[in-house]
Design an enzyme around this catalytic site. Structure first.
Site, PDB file in Angstrom:
ATOM      1  N   CYS A 183       0.975  -1.100   0.116  1.00 13.58           N
ATOM      2  CA  CYS A 183      -0.022  -0.025  -0.119  1.00 13.58           C
ATOM      3  C   CYS A 183       0.991   1.160  -0.103  1.00 13.58           C
ATOM      4  O   CYS A 183       1.896   1.455   0.830  1.00 13.58           O
ATOM      5  CB  CYS A 183      -0.893   0.036   1.288  1.00 13.58           C
ATOM      6  SG  CYS A 183      -2.277  -1.245   1.176  1.00 13.58           S
ATOM      7  N   ARG A 232       6.185  -1.227  -4.580  1.00 14.24           N
ATOM      8  CA  ARG A 232       5.801  -1.810  -3.261  1.00 14.24           C
ATOM      9  C   ARG A 232       4.863  -2.821  -3.277  1.00 14.24           C
ATOM     10  O   ARG A 232       4.764  -3.648  -2.396  1.00 14.24           O
ATOM     11  CB  ARG A 232       5.126  -0.528  -2.457  1.00 14.24           C
ATOM     12  CG  ARG A 232       6.062   0.435  -2.155  1.00 14.24           C
ATOM     13  CD  ARG A 232       5.389   1.886  -1.465  1.00 14.24           C
ATOM     14  NE  ARG A 232       4.761   1.408  -0.199  1.00 14.24           N
ATOM     15  CZ  ARG A 232       5.468   1.740   0.909  1.00 14.24           C
ATOM     16  NH1 ARG A 232       6.581   2.214   0.560  1.00 14.24           N
ATOM     17  NH2 ARG A 232       4.817   1.544   2.096  1.00 14.24           N
ATOM     18  N   GLU A 245      17.654 -19.171  -0.065  1.00 13.96           N
ATOM     19  CA  GLU A 245      17.245 -17.900  -0.640  1.00 13.96           C
ATOM     20  C   GLU A 245      16.976 -18.197  -2.035  1.00 13.96           C
ATOM     21  O   GLU A 245      16.036 -17.436  -2.659  1.00 13.96           O
ATOM     22  CB  GLU A 245      18.506 -16.748  -0.596  1.00 13.96           C
ATOM     23  CG  GLU A 245      18.520 -15.463  -1.206  1.00 13.96           C
ATOM     24  CD  GLU A 245      17.371 -14.630  -0.572  1.00 13.96           C
ATOM     25  OE1 GLU A 245      17.190 -13.642  -1.460  1.00 13.96           O
ATOM     26  OE2 GLU A 245      16.782 -14.623   0.391  1.00 13.96           O
ATOM     27  N   LYS A 266       6.585  -5.163  -1.907  1.00 10.28           N
ATOM     28  CA  LYS A 266       8.259  -4.848  -1.407  1.00 10.28           C
ATOM     29  C   LYS A 266       8.511  -4.451   0.070  1.00 10.28           C
ATOM     30  O   LYS A 266       9.292  -4.926   0.777  1.00 10.28           O
ATOM     31  CB  LYS A 266       8.708  -3.628  -2.068  1.00 10.28           C
ATOM     32  CG  LYS A 266      10.126  -3.443  -2.168  1.00 10.28           C
ATOM     33  CD  LYS A 266      11.237  -4.236  -2.612  1.00 10.28           C
ATOM     34  CE  LYS A 266      12.382  -3.877  -2.423  1.00 10.28           C
ATOM     35  NZ  LYS A 266      13.597  -5.068  -2.814  1.00 10.28           N
ATOM     36  N   LYS A 323      13.614 -16.960  -3.987  1.00 10.54           N
ATOM     37  CA  LYS A 323      13.590 -16.290  -5.261  1.00 10.54           C
ATOM     38  C   LYS A 323      12.947 -16.816  -6.496  1.00 10.54           C
ATOM     39  O   LYS A 323      12.174 -16.248  -7.162  1.00 10.54           O
ATOM     40  CB  LYS A 323      15.121 -15.790  -5.852  1.00 10.54           C
ATOM     41  CG  LYS A 323      15.682 -14.954  -4.977  1.00 10.54           C
ATOM     42  CD  LYS A 323      15.312 -13.320  -5.200  1.00 10.54           C
ATOM     43  CE  LYS A 323      15.905 -12.550  -4.100  1.00 10.54           C
ATOM     44  NZ  LYS A 323      15.094 -12.814  -2.863  1.00 10.54           N
ATOM     45  N   TRP A 372      -2.795  -2.801  -1.484  1.00 13.53           N
ATOM     46  CA  TRP A 372      -2.449  -4.255  -1.587  1.00 13.53           C
ATOM     47  C   TRP A 372      -3.508  -4.933  -0.622  1.00 13.53           C
ATOM     48  O   TRP A 372      -3.456  -4.634   0.450  1.00 13.53           O
ATOM     49  CB  TRP A 372      -1.247  -4.402  -0.920  1.00 13.53           C
ATOM     50  CG  TRP A 372      -0.604  -5.927  -1.050  1.00 13.53           C
ATOM     51  CD1 TRP A 372       0.004  -6.561  -2.173  1.00 13.53           C
ATOM     52  CD2 TRP A 372      -0.384  -6.848  -0.010  1.00 13.53           C
ATOM     53  NE1 TRP A 372       0.591  -7.703  -1.705  1.00 13.53           N
ATOM     54  CE2 TRP A 372       0.205  -8.060  -0.484  1.00 13.53           C
ATOM     55  CE3 TRP A 372      -0.842  -6.802   1.432  1.00 13.53           C
ATOM     56  CZ2 TRP A 372       0.444  -9.054   0.134  1.00 13.53           C
ATOM     57  CZ3 TRP A 372      -0.566  -7.841   2.076  1.00 13.53           C
ATOM     58  CH2 TRP A 372       0.217  -8.913   1.654  1.00 13.53           C
ATOM     59  N   ASN A 428      -3.073   3.073   4.999  1.00 14.72           N
ATOM     60  CA  ASN A 428      -2.014   2.028   5.021  1.00 14.72           C
ATOM     61  C   ASN A 428      -2.066   1.464   6.349  1.00 14.72           C
ATOM     62  O   ASN A 428      -2.235   1.895   7.428  1.00 14.72           O
ATOM     63  CB  ASN A 428      -0.524   2.246   4.874  1.00 14.72           C
ATOM     64  CG  ASN A 428      -0.160   2.772   3.405  1.00 14.72           C
ATOM     65  OD1 ASN A 428      -1.086   2.765   2.432  1.00 14.72           O
ATOM     66  ND2 ASN A 428       1.039   3.120   3.037  1.00 14.72           N
ATOM     67  N   GLY A 429      -2.134  -0.004   6.391  1.00 14.83           N
ATOM     68  CA  GLY A 429      -1.949  -0.544   7.527  1.00 14.83           C
ATOM     69  C   GLY A 429      -3.416  -1.584   7.773  1.00 14.83           C
ATOM     70  O   GLY A 429      -4.108  -1.818   6.797  1.00 14.83           O
ATOM     71  N   GLU A 442       9.247 -16.611  -5.584  1.00 18.89           N
ATOM     72  CA  GLU A 442       8.769 -15.405  -5.749  1.00 18.89           C
ATOM     73  C   GLU A 442       8.350 -14.964  -7.054  1.00 18.89           C
ATOM     74  O   GLU A 442       7.230 -14.327  -7.186  1.00 18.89           O
ATOM     75  CB  GLU A 442       9.594 -14.383  -5.057  1.00 18.89           C
ATOM     76  CG  GLU A 442       9.882 -14.298  -3.599  1.00 18.89           C
ATOM     77  CD  GLU A 442      10.792 -13.392  -3.160  1.00 18.89           C
ATOM     78  OE1 GLU A 442      10.437 -12.535  -2.189  1.00 18.89           O
ATOM     79  OE2 GLU A 442      11.813 -13.275  -3.788  1.00 18.89           O
ATOM     80  N   HIS A 445      17.069 -37.419   4.882  1.00 18.54           N
ATOM     81  CA  HIS A 445      16.017 -37.462   6.193  1.00 18.54           C
ATOM     82  C   HIS A 445      14.492 -36.683   5.501  1.00 18.54           C
ATOM     83  O   HIS A 445      13.690 -36.285   6.299  1.00 18.54           O
ATOM     84  CB  HIS A 445      16.408 -36.420   7.113  1.00 18.54           C
ATOM     85  CG  HIS A 445      17.696 -36.949   7.976  1.00 18.54           C
ATOM     86  ND1 HIS A 445      17.842 -37.983   8.822  1.00 18.54           N
ATOM     87  CD2 HIS A 445      19.225 -36.616   7.791  1.00 18.54           C
ATOM     88  CE1 HIS A 445      19.105 -38.185   9.316  1.00 18.54           C
ATOM     89  NE2 HIS A 445      19.798 -37.216   8.475  1.00 18.54           N
TER      90      HIS A 445
END
Length: 612
Positions: A2, A27, A485, A607, A489, A74, A98-99, A492, A508
């Site tokens: 947002c 964002r 990571e 973001k 990626k 968002w 926002n929030g 995402e 395992h």
């Protein structure tokens, strides 16, 4: 996540609001809207999808105004629809937010009992109705907002306008970032200073609990009804250099910016092959007393913290714990005195990490425990920087792509600098080893440049992933977090399901997933774990898995049937995680491009995660 832009000026600000929203697209969002006050009425346009859709609608309707608010949403409460898009209106009042308003359902029930009708599924609409209701008992917009704020529970930033106050914009910050842009005969608000750089480089950073009233000529900030002073800070205009340039996507540009970003980050701390005497000098007394380290972070920053744990314990002989902030803040952790609490965040506004920091400080104060807090962050003006005892900046410059690249590798560089400093103070790392590692750090940008020369080869390999639905990433030691990571990626931006594992854990459980259709990415620096990693590779091949190996040029690992090898230049084992981040970033990028996904703004993601 947002974005808010707002302003009050003598000129029409329609185009300023649209441009601000465009600068906040990185964002992550699913709808956009704006509202302007003109001749006693609110003019509003909202659209699902990109800001370009909103811009077209605004151009077609030709609405203008000298005071207004705008927003990219968002979705949290309610699906991405035009009715749920901001701004929300109640009579003469318009609000962007926002929030999250955590008690919105309770407030909504009360408002419906008063006769208010809701046109959206959002938590935000309650704020508009509450302000409208408060204005029935006071003609002062600021006082009406001051009546409403104590009723709200949660984290939020608000921008509020009212047709009866056509020269007044109210802003509220409580748990979600908001800045004021200071102009000449005009003033602005935004959730990110980047949105306002075309019109000003002078900013006021609101603090928790601040309520501000902006007019064309004045900015007044209040806390609990009392006016307070907030300094105006001038920002280096070069931060606005956030264009794609010759690159197709921001992510690719930012991958290629890593050598320079790391060079900038280490230059603030190193003089030749030694730490500069003034580097973190103010923290030396506190650092000398710490007995352990607690790292708190989310997402990619958490992976950086995991590598930091290896380094803290192996280099500086300090116990180090790493936790995901969203778990740490809710499990009533035991606060231990003489601990260094390190928060890692690209934005410095990550909601869970910021909340964990604040809770830790409160718990320590309640028990009269001496702790030290520190932020590793890419934004000098962020909340975490302001609220910790010390900070170490990652000088990566603006990172626009949602999938973090240069922010991550500069976090690793900053962590190493911090560890060397603490090790030097506590005399746990001798000067010869510091000189050796710092020399390797200076060399790392060159190694990354050489690694980037593999881009074409990695693009060729990425073609073999396009039709895949699953993937494993394997690494050992400090390459295990890089495996995590790399998997993150790929998930995402390409939407391929991927998992990262410590290679020794194959037997395992994960080995059950390996078959002829499962690509397995291996991270193979030339370190003390290499032989064990080669055994793990044999285990995968014995089950028909296809290997994609990023291997040190001296590893002895070569191409063969169903084993594709990209050789990475030789690098110090301490700094290998930084270098090996680059090929997995490139792999994920190219796979995503080939699959036709939105690389810079992947679906459902944001973001800067400023809500829980």
């Amino acid at each position: 996540m947002c974005g808010i832009v707002g302003g009050v000026a003598e000129r029409s600000i329609t185009n300023i609001l649209i441009e601000g929203l465009k600068r906040l697209e990185y964002r992550g969002y699913d709808s956009a809207g704006l509202a302007l006050v003109d001749h006693g009425q609110i003019l509003r346009e909202r659209r699902v999808g990109k800001v370009a859709n909103l811009e077209q609608a605004v151009n077609e309707s030709a609405i203008i105004g000298s005071i207004g608010i705008a927003h990219t949403r968002w979705a949290t409460h309610g699906k991405p629809t035009e009715n749920n898009a901001h701004p929300h209106i109640s009579g003469r009042v318009a609000v962007v937010h926002n929030g999250i308003i955590e008690n919105y359902q309770e407030l909504k029930d009360d408002l419906e009992a008063l006769g208010y009708n809701f046109t959206s599924q959002t938590d935000t609409e309650v704020v508009a109705h509450l302000v409208h209701e408060a204005l029935k008992s006071t003609p002062d917009l600021l006082k009406a907002v001051e009546q409403v704020v104590p009723q709200l529970k949660g984290a939020y930033a608000l921008g509020i306008i009212d047709t009866n106050h056509p020269d007044e914009l109210i802003a509220v910050r409580e748990g979600s970032p908001l800045v004021i842009g200071v102009g000449i005969g005009e003033n602005f608000i935004s959730s990110d200073q980047l949105a306002l750089l075309p019109v000003t480089n002078r900013f006021i950073y609101l603090e928790e609990g601040d309520i501000a009233r902006l007019t064309r000529e004045t900015i007044d900030v209040y806390v609990n009804g009392q006016k307070v002073a907030r300094p105006v800070k001038e920002l280096d205009a070069t931060i606005s250099n956030a264009t794609k340039g010759e690159f197709k996507h921001y992510m690719l540009k930012e991958i290629y910016e890593q050598p320079e970003a790391i060079q900038q980050t280490i230059s603030q701390a190193l003089n030749g092959n030694a730490l500069r005497p003034d580097f973190l000098k103010d923290a030396e007394i506190d650092f000398s007393n710490i007995k352990q380290v607690q790292i708190i972070a989310c997402g990619t920053s958490y992976h950086a913290g995991m590598i930091g744990k290896y380094w803290f314990e192996q280099l500086a002989d300090l116990p180090c714990h790493v936790e995901i902030a969203s778990e740490y803040r809710y499990r009533s952790p035991v606060i231990v005195g003489d601990t260094l609490y390190v928060c890692i965040s690209q934005s410095g506004e990550t909601a869970d990490t910021l909340a964990a920091l604040r809770d830790t400080k409160k718990r320590a104060a309640a028990k009269n425990l001496n702790i030290t807090t520190m932020t590793i962050c890419n934004v000098a003006t962020s909340s975490m920087v302001r609220e910790t005892d010390y900070h170490l900046l990652t000088l990566a410059g603006p990172e626009i792509g949602v999938a973090s690249t240069k922010a991550f590798t500069t976090q690793l560089a900053a962590l190493m600098l911090l560890i060397l400093k603490i090790g030097q103070i506590k005399q746990n790392i001798d000067e010869n080893q510091i000189a050796e590692i710092t020399a390797d750090m200076w060399h790392t940008p060159k190694v990354i440049l050489d690694t980037l020369q593999n881009d074409t080869e990695i693009l060729r390999l990425s073609e073999l992933f396009v039709e895949k639905q699953h993937c494993l990433f394997l690494g050992r030691g400090t390459e295990f977090p890089i495996a995590l990571e790399g998997a993150l990626k790929l998930k995402e931006i390409s939407y391929i399901h991927a998992e990262g594992y410590a290679a020794g854990e194959l037997k395992h459980g994960p080995l059950a997933l390996v078959d002829n259709d499962m690509p397995v990415v291996i991270l193979a620096p030339n370190d003390e774990m290499l032989d064990k990693l080669k055994s793990n590779m044999e285990e995968v091949q014995a089950r028909g898995g296809e290997l994609f190996v990023f291997a040190d040029e001296d590893s002895g690992i070569k191409n063969k049937d169903r084993q594709h090898v990209v050789h990475v230049p030789n690098v110090s084992s301490w700094l290998a995680p930084i270098v090996y981040s680059v090929p997995v970033q490139l792999l994920s990028y190219h796979v995503a491009v080939l699959r036709g996904t939105d690389v810079d703004q992947p679906r459902n993601l944001a973001k800067s995660v400023t809500v829980e």
